[in-house]
Design a protein around this motif. Structure first.
Motif, short mmCIF file in Angstrom:
data_model
loop_
_atom_site.label_atom_id
_atom_site.label_comp_id
_atom_site.label_asym_id
_atom_site.label_seq_id
_atom_site.Cartn_x
_atom_site.Cartn_y
_atom_site.Cartn_z
N GLU A 636 29.28 43.18 30.38
CA GLU A 636 29.43 41.75 30.21
C GLU A 636 28.23 41.05 30.84
O GLU A 636 27.35 41.68 31.40
N GLU A 637 28.21 39.74 30.74
CA GLU A 637 27.12 38.98 31.34
C GLU A 637 27.14 39.18 32.86
O GLU A 637 28.19 39.09 33.49
N PRO A 638 25.97 39.45 33.47
CA PRO A 638 25.96 39.71 34.92
C PRO A 638 26.22 38.45 35.72
O PRO A 638 26.04 37.33 35.26
N VAL A 639 26.67 38.67 36.94
CA VAL A 639 26.94 37.60 37.88
C VAL A 639 26.02 37.79 39.08
O VAL A 639 25.89 38.91 39.61
N LEU A 640 25.34 36.71 39.50
CA LEU A 640 24.48 36.79 40.67
C LEU A 640 25.34 36.90 41.93
O LEU A 640 26.06 35.98 42.28
N SER A 641 25.25 38.03 42.59
CA SER A 641 26.02 38.24 43.81
C SER A 641 25.48 39.46 44.54
O SER A 641 25.10 40.46 43.91
N SER A 642 25.44 39.37 45.84
CA SER A 642 25.06 40.52 46.67
C SER A 642 26.27 41.07 47.41
O SER A 642 26.13 41.74 48.42
N GLY A 643 27.47 40.76 46.91
CA GLY A 643 28.69 41.19 47.56
C GLY A 643 28.99 42.66 47.35
O GLY A 643 28.45 43.32 46.45
N HIS A 644 29.90 43.17 48.19
CA HIS A 644 30.38 44.55 48.10
C HIS A 644 31.83 44.49 47.64
O HIS A 644 32.68 43.90 48.31
N VAL A 645 32.14 45.09 46.50
CA VAL A 645 33.48 45.02 45.92
C VAL A 645 34.43 45.87 46.74
O VAL A 645 34.15 47.04 47.03
N TYR A 646 35.58 45.28 47.12
CA TYR A 646 36.59 46.05 47.84
C TYR A 646 37.91 46.14 47.09
O TYR A 646 38.80 46.89 47.49
N ASP A 647 38.07 45.39 46.00
CA ASP A 647 39.28 45.51 45.20
C ASP A 647 38.98 45.02 43.79
O ASP A 647 38.27 44.03 43.60
N PHE A 648 39.53 45.76 42.81
CA PHE A 648 39.36 45.39 41.40
C PHE A 648 40.67 45.73 40.69
O PHE A 648 40.97 46.89 40.43
N SER A 649 41.46 44.70 40.43
CA SER A 649 42.74 44.89 39.76
C SER A 649 43.12 43.60 39.07
O SER A 649 42.66 42.51 39.47
N ASP A 650 43.99 43.69 38.07
CA ASP A 650 44.45 42.52 37.31
C ASP A 650 43.28 41.69 36.80
O ASP A 650 43.31 40.46 36.80
N LEU A 651 42.21 42.39 36.38
CA LEU A 651 41.02 41.74 35.82
C LEU A 651 40.35 40.77 36.79
O LEU A 651 39.64 39.86 36.38
N GLU A 652 40.57 40.97 38.07
CA GLU A 652 39.98 40.12 39.10
C GLU A 652 39.27 40.99 40.12
O GLU A 652 39.80 42.00 40.58
N ILE A 653 38.04 40.60 40.44
CA ILE A 653 37.19 41.34 41.37
C ILE A 653 37.13 40.59 42.69
O ILE A 653 36.88 39.38 42.72
N LYS A 654 37.36 41.31 43.77
CA LYS A 654 37.25 40.74 45.11
C LYS A 654 36.09 41.44 45.82
O LYS A 654 36.04 42.66 45.89
N ALA A 655 35.17 40.63 46.33
CA ALA A 655 33.99 41.18 46.99
C ALA A 655 33.81 40.49 48.33
O ALA A 655 34.26 39.36 48.54
N ILE A 656 33.13 41.17 49.22
CA ILE A 656 32.86 40.65 50.56
C ILE A 656 31.35 40.62 50.76
O ILE A 656 30.63 41.57 50.38
N LEU A 657 30.85 39.54 51.32
CA LEU A 657 29.43 39.37 51.58
C LEU A 657 29.11 39.94 52.97
O LEU A 657 29.09 39.22 53.97
N LEU A 658 28.89 41.24 53.00
CA LEU A 658 28.70 41.91 54.29
C LEU A 658 27.40 41.49 54.97
O LEU A 658 27.34 41.42 56.20
N GLU A 659 26.34 41.23 54.18
CA GLU A 659 25.08 40.82 54.80
C GLU A 659 25.26 39.52 55.58
O GLU A 659 24.74 39.37 56.70
N GLU A 660 26.01 38.57 55.01
CA GLU A 660 26.24 37.31 55.71
C GLU A 660 27.15 37.51 56.92
O GLU A 660 26.95 36.90 57.98
N ILE A 661 28.14 38.37 56.79
CA ILE A 661 29.03 38.64 57.92
C ILE A 661 28.27 39.28 59.07
O ILE A 661 28.47 38.93 60.24
N MET A 662 27.36 40.20 58.75
CA MET A 662 26.65 40.91 59.81
C MET A 662 25.67 40.03 60.57
O MET A 662 25.20 40.42 61.64
N GLN A 663 25.35 38.85 60.04
CA GLN A 663 24.51 37.94 60.80
C GLN A 663 25.28 37.35 61.97
O GLN A 663 24.73 37.12 63.05
N THR A 664 26.58 37.07 61.77
CA THR A 664 27.47 36.61 62.85
C THR A 664 28.77 37.40 62.75
O THR A 664 29.80 36.87 62.33
#
Length: 1002
Positions: A636-664
């Motif tokens: 499909e069309e790409p999405v701009l994101s540097s997140g790390h996917v931790y769950d993919f179900s019910d056609l919904e993707i959940k990602a966490i921005l670890l680079e931003e978290i690791m700054q604080t």
């Protein structure tokens, strides 16, 4: 962690790095196609200097990668004029913010920064030879320059010459020690000579490269500067591909490894945790490919980065170690370096680890992304984190040497362990141990994965399987090792089939030649990736080796889909390959047979992927800073994101921005969790919102069949009151209650009532109440609110129209229960009073310590013996004997009142009750209590009790015993006199009590 520690924190994050990701993110073209020969990046200020043909010298100011989305944005681009020949060397003085450059004619220029621009400060030209290399000392006070003819000049930062010498050899490279006390000169013949800071020869470095038969020149040297000099690292790179890493110049046991390519440059990152090696090697077609290989200090290959062009001339690290610049032909390539963080997820709880600067322990944080609760757990020597379902496993180094611990935790970081096992090489011992003690392994478990029932760990040669199960009532976890026979562990040898009889020596040789590099597992299957590129498949039910698949390169990461029909691998080059397990025929009789699988998809520069939990052909890939969703191999069309996917179900993707978290890392925010929807979900919602006919929507959903889409269509049809479509859609995703609701709506004739019921179904209760009110159906509003348990709205409706007493009592009682559960006893008591719930009112009064109210209830609750008995017990528990007796007196059974008097030691009240009710009962109680007192040698207390009960005979008996004891103990005469006088009084009183009885008998 404050803002000033951000860069230092990233450096420490890389310090416990096991794997990493590297990909080219951007390139900058040099004007007029001038080829670059050197590049250097200031680690403190962010200035990037590059030199090339025809006197090309540029200084670029590159934006910090931690502050902008595109870390290669240029805020300044200055061309420095001064060189006429090809610029060969650029070197930064970090301490004094100076740039030193040299060209092919031997001209050396020192540049200084003034008002944001770079200007010439000093010029030097020896006019005899070409400069081969120059380096500033780590403190920036001295510079060492080596010439092609063997001359060496050491000068100060202010331009003064300190000393010069002719080495008598052809030098190629120079390097300062971290303390600035030693200089290393490398010759073109591969020799390394060590001098002190004033030019005296000290020693030569022993060259222990793996290929001694072929002498090779040194192409790179880098001595990493560490705050602790004992941890400094000296790396030497040879043209033939050999790398030698030493702790110091006298290290007799250095780390040696072979890169398999022709080495041109080597560079440590800022933390000294990654060594970048640039070079080239020939492919199968004989064409040379430019590569950058990343190694840890012990020679373990972390990642290989392919670079286009005709060769890498120079490389440089950014100060945060998160980027690298490469000089290739007439381009500057930027490579993003991302550590593969230690993290996992337990539903919506993100578990991540980070290293605090200046601390030895790793902080593991359990962060609930919904409630924003955080629980921290400090772990020493963390190796890995893995999770599944409700549990997380922490693998770390134990306090004992060469021992490692496996700890199972819940979502709050609490350790839940029930078994202990110590595993030694070749021998296995099983011992029971108490709760919260960890497992111990004697080999380092480098690879770990969890399933719903097993924790699987692997060293480089063996796989261990641990069975764990949850005991929910007491919230404990029991771990047991998987066993094939009575008490022997099933150890899966990766080099051979476990069921095949092969001599141990053969097994050891094969295991050393081909070791484990990755793991993946489901409930039924285990995939083990090998260094050679093979992937071995095992059955977790029978622990049998089922097949071996041969891949083109080593699998760094393996991912299994939800039904074990496909798996994907990401190799050392970042190439992701999706393979179909059903495309190979299994030969169970010959499990070592090498099988080829059909490749479903290939993607380059992948930093991760995630399979859907409910659709086997749906997966998402993270490529550079884009996220691609694939369905049956079609993106499909790409999405701009540097997140790390931790769950993919019910056609919904959940990602966490670890680079931003690791700054604080100590203060994660909910904005660090992002959600994405698939195109099918977005299109279905759009079709419903834009009133596309349900027939077209039905065909679209049927084509992209998924339960989430059928649910969306059913809800949309309900809102439009298309009950036929709604009922069928509910049936398609097996929602039986939805089908019943649609049938219920079909039996309602009034459209307004139908809309009100639909509003209630979607929890729009206020809207439903308004619709019911427009129909004058207060009863339906009341029934809806009662069903919801919204008793305050029920109260409003009753005040408006309803006048049923039982509804009022029911409402007030539930309101009281609401406040009672929240421990607001006074408000609960007021509502229980209105609902006439005396039992709950008694409890509220007791909890508020309103004993006057309790005493009033005694008179109002006449005839309710059970309630009165409870009130009596309450008074007895707080020591109010008279009130307790009053409550018990109102019941038909007086024995509890007597027991209360005995318990509270109110013997006068007890005997008055006995005389009125049951003497036999009190006699039994008193005898038992007095027996306890006598056993404790408290005879005076027993005498006092007997006197209160007028039992003179027993008093005389005990006083006689005391008199006999006083003779042996030799008490004072006064004490003995009192005993005898008291005994005489008791005898006389006993005689007086006996005389009336005798007269009565006569």
């Amino acid at each position: 962690v404050n803002a000033t520690d951000t860069t230092e924190l990233f450096v420490f994050l890389l310090s416990f790095l096991q794997t990493m990701l590297a990909y080219l993110s951007k390139k900058i073209a040099i004007p007029n196609g001038a080829k670059l020969s050197c590049i250097s990046w200031s680690t403190t200020e962010g200035w990037l200097a590059c030199g090339g043909e025809n006197g090309l010298l540029k200084v670029l100011l590159v934006a910090n990668s931690q502050n902008v989305e595109d870390g290669s944005n240029l805020s300044m681009n200055q061309t420095l004029v001064g060189h006429e020949g090809n610029v060969l060397i650029v070197e930064w003085n970090e301490k004094y913010k100076k740039l030193t450059t040299s060209d092919q004619h031997g001209l050396i220029i020192v540049w200084m920064l003034h008002k944001g621009m770079w200007f010439e400060e000093m010029i030097n030209n020896r006019n005899k030879s070409v400069v081969r290399d120059l380096k500033w000392a780590k403190d920036g006070r001295k510079i060492c320059i080596v010439y092609e003819d063997g001359a060496v000049i050491v000068g100060s930062v202010d331009g003064k010459r300190m000393w010069g010498r002719d080495l008598g050899l052809k030098p190629a490279l120079v390097e300062w020690s971290p303390d600035g006390q030693t200089i290393i000169f490398c010759s073109v013949r591969g020799e390394c000579h060590v001098y002190d800071e004033i030019g005296n020869h000290l020693s030569n470095i022993s060259m222990l490269i793996s290929d001694q038969s072929c002498q090779s020149s040194i192409t790179g040297i880098d001595w990493h500067q560490s705050a602790n000099h004992a941890r400094s690292k000296l790396a030497l790179g040879y043209e033939n591909g050999s790398i030698q890493v030493m702790s110091d110049i006298g290290d007799r046991k250095p780390d040696l490894f072979q890169t398999g390519m022709s080495v041109s440059k080597i560079r440590w990152n800022v933390s000294g945790s990654i060594l970048a090696v640039a070079g080239a090697r020939a492919n199968s077609a004989g064409r040379f490919i430019s590569l950058v290989q990343f190694y840890n200090p012990h020679g373990h290959l972390l990642r290989t980065l392919r670079v286009p062009g005709n060769g890498i001339n120079s490389i440089a690290w950014e100060g945060s170690s998160m980027r690298m610049a490469l000089a290739v032909d007439s381009f500057i390539y930027f490579a993003d370096i991302q550590p593969e963080y230690q993290w996992a997820c337990i539903d919506d709880v993100i578990v991540y680890a980070f290293a605090m600067p200046r601390k030895d322990e790793i902080c593991v944080t359990f962060w609930n992304s919904k409630s924003n609760e955080r629980f921290a757990k400090n772990v020493r020597g963390l190796i890995g984190i893995c999770a599944f379902g409700d549990y997380c496993a922490l693998i770390s180094e134990a306090s004992m040497k060469n021992t490692f611990a496996l700890i199972i935790c819940d979502a709050k970081g609490t350790a839940l362990i029930g078994k202990y096992m110590e595993v030694r090489s070749g021998h296995f011992f099983i011992n029971d141990f108490s709760l919260y003690d960890p497992f111990f392994l004697k080999e380092k478990p480098e690879f770990n994965v969890m399933t719903a029932s097993q924790l699987i760990t692997a060293t480089d040669s063996c796989v261990y399987l641990w069975h764990y199960c949850s005991n929910e009532p007491n919230n404990a976890v029991t771990l047991q090792i998987c066993r094939e026979n009575r008490c022997t562990q099933k150890t899966v040898k990766v080099g051979i089939d476990p069921g095949t009889k092969v001599p141990e020596s053969d097994s050891s040789r094969f295991t050393l030649r081909d070791s484990i590099c990755s793991l993946a597992a489901s409930e039924n299957m285990l995939l083990v990736g090998m260094q050679s590129g093979a992937v071995r498949r095992y059955s977790l039910r029978s622990l049998r080796h089922e097949a071996t698949y041969i891949l083109e390169s080593r699998a760094c990461n393996i991912y299994l889909n939800c039904n074990d029909t496909k798996f994907s691998v990401i190799d050392i080059d970042g190439l992701m390959t999706v393979l179909d397990l059903n495309s190979a025929s299994f030969h169970l009789s010959d499990p070592l047979h090498n099988q080829q699988l059909v490749t479903v998809n290939r993607r380059k520069d992948c930093r991760g992927m995630h399979w859907s939990r409910d659709m086997p052909d749906l997966y998402v890939t993270m490529e550079k800073k884009r996220m691609y969703l694939f369905r049956n191999g079609d993106p499909e069309e790409p999405v701009l994101s540097s997140g790390h996917v931790y769950d993919f179900s019910d056609l919904e993707i959940k990602a966490i921005l670890l680079e931003e978290i690791m700054q604080t890392p100590q203060t994660p925010r909910k904005e660090h969790v992002v959600h994405f929807e698939t195109k099918a979900l977005r299109d279905t919602r759009s079709m419903i919102l834009h009133n596309i006919s349900f027939q077209d929507s039905w065909r679209f959903v049927q084509k992209n069949g998924h339960q989430r889409l059928w649910q969306l269509l059913a809800h949309g049809a309900l809102q439009k009151l298309d009950l036929a479509i709604a009922k069928q859609s509910f049936a398609n995703f097996a929602d039986i209650y939805g089908v019943y609701f649609a049938r219920k709506l079909e039996m309602i004739c009034d459209e307004i009532q139908q809309r009100a019921e639909v509003s209630a179904f979607f929890q729009h209760f206020d809207n439903a109440e308004e619709l019911f009110a427009s129909m004058n159906r207060v009863d339906l509003s009341l029934a809806m609110r009662i069903k919801m348990g919204d008793w305050f709205h029920v109260g409003k409706i009753i005040r408006v129209g309803a006048d049923d007493d039982w509804i009022r009592d029911f409402m007030f009682n539930n309101m009281g229960e609401y406040f009672f559960e929240r421990q607001k006893w006074d408000r609960a008591a007021s509502y229980f009073t209105q609902s006439k719930n005396v039992e709950k009112l008694v409890v509220c009064s007791y909890l508020q310590e309103e004993y006057d109210e309790l005493e009033k209830i005694i008179h109002a609750a006449a005839g309710n013996h059970e309630l009165l008995a409870n009130i009596g017990s309450m008074f007895c528990s707080v020591g109010m004997c008279s009130q307790a007796v009053l409550a018990f007196r109102s019941t038909s059974d007086m024995n509890p009142g007597i027991e209360a008097c005995v318990l509270l030691k109110r013997w006068g009240s007890a005997f008055s009750l006995v005389t009125q009710h049951n003497r036999q009962q009190i006699t039994v109680v008193l005898q038992r209590y007095i027996g306890h007192i006598l056993h404790a040698e408290m005879k005076l207390c027993a005498i006092n009790l007997y006197r209160e009960t007028n039992d003179h005979e027993n008093v005389v008996h005990l006083l006689s015993q005391l008199a006999m004891q006083s003779v042996t103990v030799k008490h004072s005469p006064m004490y003995m006199k009192k005993i005898y006088v008291l005994r005489a009084l008791e005898v006389s009183m006993h005689a007086m009590d006996s005389e009336p009885a005798c007269c009565a008998v006569n």
